[in-house]
Each structure stands twice: as structure tokens, then as C-alpha cells.
Enzyme design. Structure first.
Site, PDB file in Angstrom:
ATOM      1  CG  ASN A 208      -0.240  -0.085   2.511  1.00  9.92           C
ATOM      2  OD1 ASN A 208       0.466   0.838   2.867  1.00  9.92           O
ATOM      3  ND2 ASN A 208      -0.385  -1.205   3.205  1.00  9.92           N
ATOM      4  CG  ASP A 277      -8.156  -4.340   5.797  1.00  7.30           C
ATOM      5  OD1 ASP A 277      -7.645  -4.242   6.929  1.00  7.30           O
ATOM      6  OD2 ASP A 277      -8.723  -3.396   5.223  1.00  7.30           O
ATOM      7  CE  LYS A 339      -9.969  -1.741  13.824  1.00  8.96           C
ATOM      8  NZ  LYS A 339      -8.936  -2.003  12.851  1.00  8.96           N
TER       9      LYS A 339
HETATM   10  O1  C5P Z   1     -10.034  -1.314  10.287  1.00 14.74           O
HETATM   11  P1  C5P Z   1      -8.946  -0.474   9.785  1.00 14.74           P
HETATM   12  O2  C5P Z   1      -7.887  -1.241   9.034  1.00 14.74           O
HETATM   13  O3  C5P Z   1      -9.318   0.719   8.984  1.00 14.74           O
HETATM   14  O4  C5P Z   1      -8.302   0.115  11.124  1.00 14.74           O
HETATM   15  C1  C5P Z   1      -7.175   0.914  11.142  1.00 14.74           C
HETATM   16  C2  C5P Z   1      -6.441   0.745  12.417  1.00 14.74           C
HETATM   17  O5  C5P Z   1      -6.320  -0.631  12.764  1.00 14.74           O
HETATM   18  C3  C5P Z   1      -4.995   1.233  12.303  1.00 14.74           C
HETATM   19  O6  C5P Z   1      -4.604   1.728  13.554  1.00 14.74           O
HETATM   20  C4  C5P Z   1      -4.248  -0.027  11.908  1.00 14.74           C
HETATM   21  O7  C5P Z   1      -2.889   0.053  12.269  1.00 14.74           O
HETATM   22  C5  C5P Z   1      -4.990  -1.111  12.640  1.00 14.74           C
HETATM   23  N1  C5P Z   1      -5.067  -2.414  11.945  1.00 14.74           N
HETATM   24  C6  C5P Z   1      -4.574  -3.544  12.535  1.00 14.74           C
HETATM   25  N2  C5P Z   1      -4.686  -4.777  11.904  1.00 14.74           N
HETATM   26  C7  C5P Z   1      -5.282  -4.868  10.723  1.00 14.74           C
HETATM   27  C8  C5P Z   1      -5.816  -3.736  10.098  1.00 14.74           C
HETATM   28  C9  C5P Z   1      -5.690  -2.504  10.742  1.00 14.74           C
HETATM   29  O8  C5P Z   1      -4.034  -3.472  13.635  1.00 14.74           O
HETATM   30  N3  C5P Z   1      -5.361  -6.041  10.120  1.00 14.74           N
END
Ligand code: C5P
Length: 408
Positions: A208, A277, A339
Site C-alpha cells: 500500500n 486487510d 477495537k
Molecule cells: O479497520 P482499519 O484497518 O481501517 O483500522 C485501522 C487501524 O487498525 C490502524 O490503527 C491499523 O494500524 C490497525 N489495523 C490492525 N490490523 C489490521 C488492520 C488494521 O491493527 N489487520
């Protein structure tokens, strides 16, 4: 705060030397031990005797005094001092210090000193703005010396502009700040940064646009705030910051492992990494050849590291990031709750001056409980400081709400 501190003032040959008598006097009154060293030129402006009377200590000028009583003055002064203040610092001094020239007691002492040095330049505006002086200042700053910006005003040479020595109270405050307790001292902070790399085959990956800049700035700000810092970074072109533990990872699963290994021992986690993701279900062992017209990759969901931390969390402060392209507040708030975070830093990555790769950001912090704090466009370094201040506040509050009893 300065009581019992050993402050060594280096006075170089500028007209503003007379103002430093007042600075020395303030240090003395605040309970500090003060010694002064002067260049020979400085003694043309203020007599060593004046500083001697004010500080109650002999003033050092010469490198080689009486041969019979010779002792290595520059080393003993350097060992004695907790901080060195050079005021006023002439252009000549800056040039010598930047290049390691040690041709008198003052410049030699600087070389033998490994703690904090604070420099207050004062000179004619053109001399200050001369690229030679500016480059020397840059070198000194990069070596960790603190430079006090000269004030703007009337100068001794009859002109007006930037180059005046700041007022004694300002110099005093800058030295005092060096000894102020740091907001995160004694705390251990885990920061993640950069983008994860999910292998397709040994050559290709899914990545990314994260540069790692925001997270690296947060880690640096935490170090400056006195914390012990672990920076776990995915892909980033940036050089690892100094004075922290740097752990390089690739895939989200590796980042998860590295984070979980440290989680129990840290006071706060700031998850600014852009974690993929999804990952490829079965990465190819060999390079995929371009034989078919289409290629389908099956992706499986990656673990959500932060969400997992949210379930494991004991007293740790948890901070997340939400890089969004629409419905920013709504999505960010949802993540905050899901979270179990203390606050989330949301930003619209499509906005000018925000998001991936750029040095600035436009952020909104959403707090647990719904309070929203918005910030103007600012450098990622400045935003990092704000985030660190808020983490420190939360850790401080924790102490207040759950005071340890005397037996603990
Ligand atoms: O759900 P989303 O990916 O948008 O959430 C972003 C937050 O979650 C960020 O702080 C990112 O570092 C963390 N994150 C994570 N593990 C993932 C995806 C995102 O810890 N697989």
C-alpha cells in the site's frame, strides 16, 4: 529545578556578553552551581572578574595557565558540568564548533563534553543569515545541540534585524526546560508504522501507499518525551530513528507476532501501520509465469492486530489510526468502539496536504466517549507531538484514578 545543577557558561566575544552577566546571576539565584569560561575576545567586553563575583567561582580563559599548577582544565570543566550554555555565540564560535576546531579552552571543552549543549547565537543580521553560518547551525543542530533563535530588534552595529541575544529570562527558561521532567519518562511505548507486504510469489507482493512517516514521527516524539520506544515497521524507505528498538517486519502476520511479543510490557500502543486487510491464501513458491489470460488470487482475511489488542488490553493505552476516503467520522468512530481504543486519529487521505507520503496531515481525534478534537493542517512531526501529549495525559490520569497504596 536548577538547584544543585552544574551549569557551565561559555562566553564568546560579542557585545551581548554583558547580558550574560544577568543570566549567570539568575542561575546562581536559582540555586545552581555556575562556572564561566570565556574566549580571550570575550574578555574585551566583560571582565572575568565580573563573572567571578557573580558566580563565586574562578573564570577560565586560558588553556595553559601556570605550568607548575597545570591541570587539564577543559576535561575537568567538561566532567563537572551538567549542561553547557554558549551565550553569546559568535559566528566564529559556530564555525569552529561545527568543524571540531579546538584552539582555545572554550572550544576544547565543548569537544570533551557529551551532554546537552545550548547555543544562543548573537550577531549582525547579515552574518547570521550568511549561508556559512546557517550551514554551521544546521550541523550543530543535527548533532543534537539546542539552538536558541536570536531575537529581532536593534543591533549594536546600528542596524535592526534578526541577531539579538534573547532576553536573560528566555535563556534561563530554555536551560530550565532541559532539566524539566519529561512527560513520558519511565514509560514504554510501542509504535507501528509503514505498510505491510503480503507475498504473491517470491517476487511480487500486495502493498500500500504508506510511507511510514507518521509512525516514525510518533516514535521520535515518544523518544524525545523520554519514553523507551519500540518501533515495529513494515515497508518504509525512511532511516530508522535513533535511540529506540527498531523491528522490521513484512507481512501482517509477522507484525502481529512482533506486537504481541511486546504487548504485555508496554504502557501504550500507537498503531499507525497500514496493515493489509487481506493476504494471498497460497503464495506461490516459485515466480508465477504469465501463461493464462487472467489470474485469480484468492485472498484471506488478515488478523486485525489492534482489535486483538483491544480484547487483551489491561491498563495499556491504545491508539489507532483511520485512514479514510469518505464518511471519516462515522467509520473512525465505529473502529474506535470495535477495537476498544482510547482514541483514534482519523484523516481523509484524499485531502490536499494529508495522507500518504506527504509531510503534513489534517487530523481529527475521536475520543472514547465521543468527544471530537480537530486539528488544522500541520506537519506530521507536530501532529506526532500532539498525539504523544495526549497519550502522556491518559497515562498520567491512570495514575490518579488508580493510586498505588503504600504497600505496593
Ligand atoms: O479497520 P482499519 O484497518 O481501517 O483500522 C485501522 C487501524 O487498525 C490502524 O490503527 C491499523 O494500524 C490497525 N489495523 C490492525 N490490523 C489490521 C488492520 C488494521 O491493527 N489487520
Amino acid at each position: 529545578m536548577l538547584g544543585e545543577k552544574n551549569i557551565l557558561i561559555g562566553v564568546t566575544g560579542g557585545i551581548a556578553a554583558y547580558k550574560v552577566v544577568e543570566v549567570a546571576s539568575r542561575f546562581k539565584k536559582s540555586g545552581a552551581n555556575v562556572k564561566v569560561m570565556m574566549t580571550r575576545n570575550a574578555t574585551e567586553f566583560v571582565s572575568p572578574r565580573t563573572f567571578q563575583e557573580i558566580t563565586g567561582n574562578a573564570v577560565s580563559v586560558e588553556m595553559f595557565g601556570d605550568a607548575a599548577n597545570f591541570h587539564v582544565a577543559h576535561i575537568s570543566l567538561a566532567n563537572w558540568a551538567d549542561v553547557i550554555l554558549i551565550a553569546p555565540a559568535t559566528a566564529n564560535f559556530l564555525a569552529k564548533a561545527a568543524h571540531g576546531i579546538a584552539d582555545d579552552l572554550l572550544t576544547t571543552t565543548i569537544l570533551a563534553f557529551d551532554k546537552k549543549i545550548l547555543i544562543a547565537p548573537a550577531m549582525n543580521t547579515k552574518m547570521f543569515e550568511n549561508p556559512a553560518t546557517q550551514e554551521n547551525l544546521k550541523i550543530l543542530k543535527a548533532r543534537g545541540m539546542k539552538i536558541l533563535e536570536p531575537a529581532i530588534g536593534n543591533l549594536a552595529c546600528g542596524t535592526s534585524g534578526k541577531g539579538r541575544l534573547p532576553e536573560p529570562e528566555e535563556i534561563f527558561a530554555a536551560v530550565e526546560k532541559i532539566f524539566a521532567p519529561k512527560i513520558l519518562s519511565g514509560k514504554k511505548i510501542l509504535v507501528t508504522a509503514g505498510g505491510t507486504v503480503e507475498a504473491i510469489d517470491p517476487v511480487r507482493y500486495i502493498g500500500n501507499r504508506s510511507s511510514g512517516r507518521m509512525g516514525f514521527e510518533i516514535a521520535k516524539a515518544a523518544v524525545s518525551a523520554g519514553a523507551q520506544v519500540i518501533l515495529i515497521s513494515g515497508k518504509s524507505e525512511l532511516a530508522p530513528p535513533k535511540n529506540l528498538k527498531f523491528v522490521k517486519v513484512e507481512a501482517a502476520t509477522q507484525m502481529r507476532e512482533a506486537v504481541l511479543k511486546e504487548f504485555d510490557s508496554v504502557d501504550a500502543v500507537i498503531m499507525s501501520a497500514a496493515v493489509a486487510d487481506y493476504r494471498v491464501k497460497n503464495p506461490a513458491a516459485q515466480k508465477i509465469k504469465k501463461s493464462s489470460e487472467t489470474l485469480t488470487l484468492e485472498l484471506v482475511k488478515n488478523p486485525d492486530i489492534l482489535k486483538e489488542l483491544g480484547t487483551l488490553k489491561k491498563s495499556q493505552v491504545l491508539v489507532g489510526f483511520a485512514a479514510e476516503t469518505q464518511n471519516i467520522l462515522e467509520y473512525a468512530n465505529k473502529k474506535l468502539v470495535e477495537k476498544n481504543l482510547d482514541f483514534i486519529v482519523a484523516n481523509d487521505v484524499t485531502a490536499d496536504g494529508a495522507g500518504f507520503g506527504v509531510a503534513t496531515n489534517i487530523a481529527t481525534i475521536i475520543w472514547r466517549g465521543g468527544e471530537v478534537e480537530t486539528f488544522d493542517k500541520m506537519s506530521k512531526a507536530a501532529l506526532a507531538e500532539k498525539i504523544i501529549e495526549r497519550v502522556a495525559d491518559l497515562l498520567e490520569k491512570d495514575k490518579k484514578f488508580f493510586p498505588l497504596n503504600d504497600n505496593q
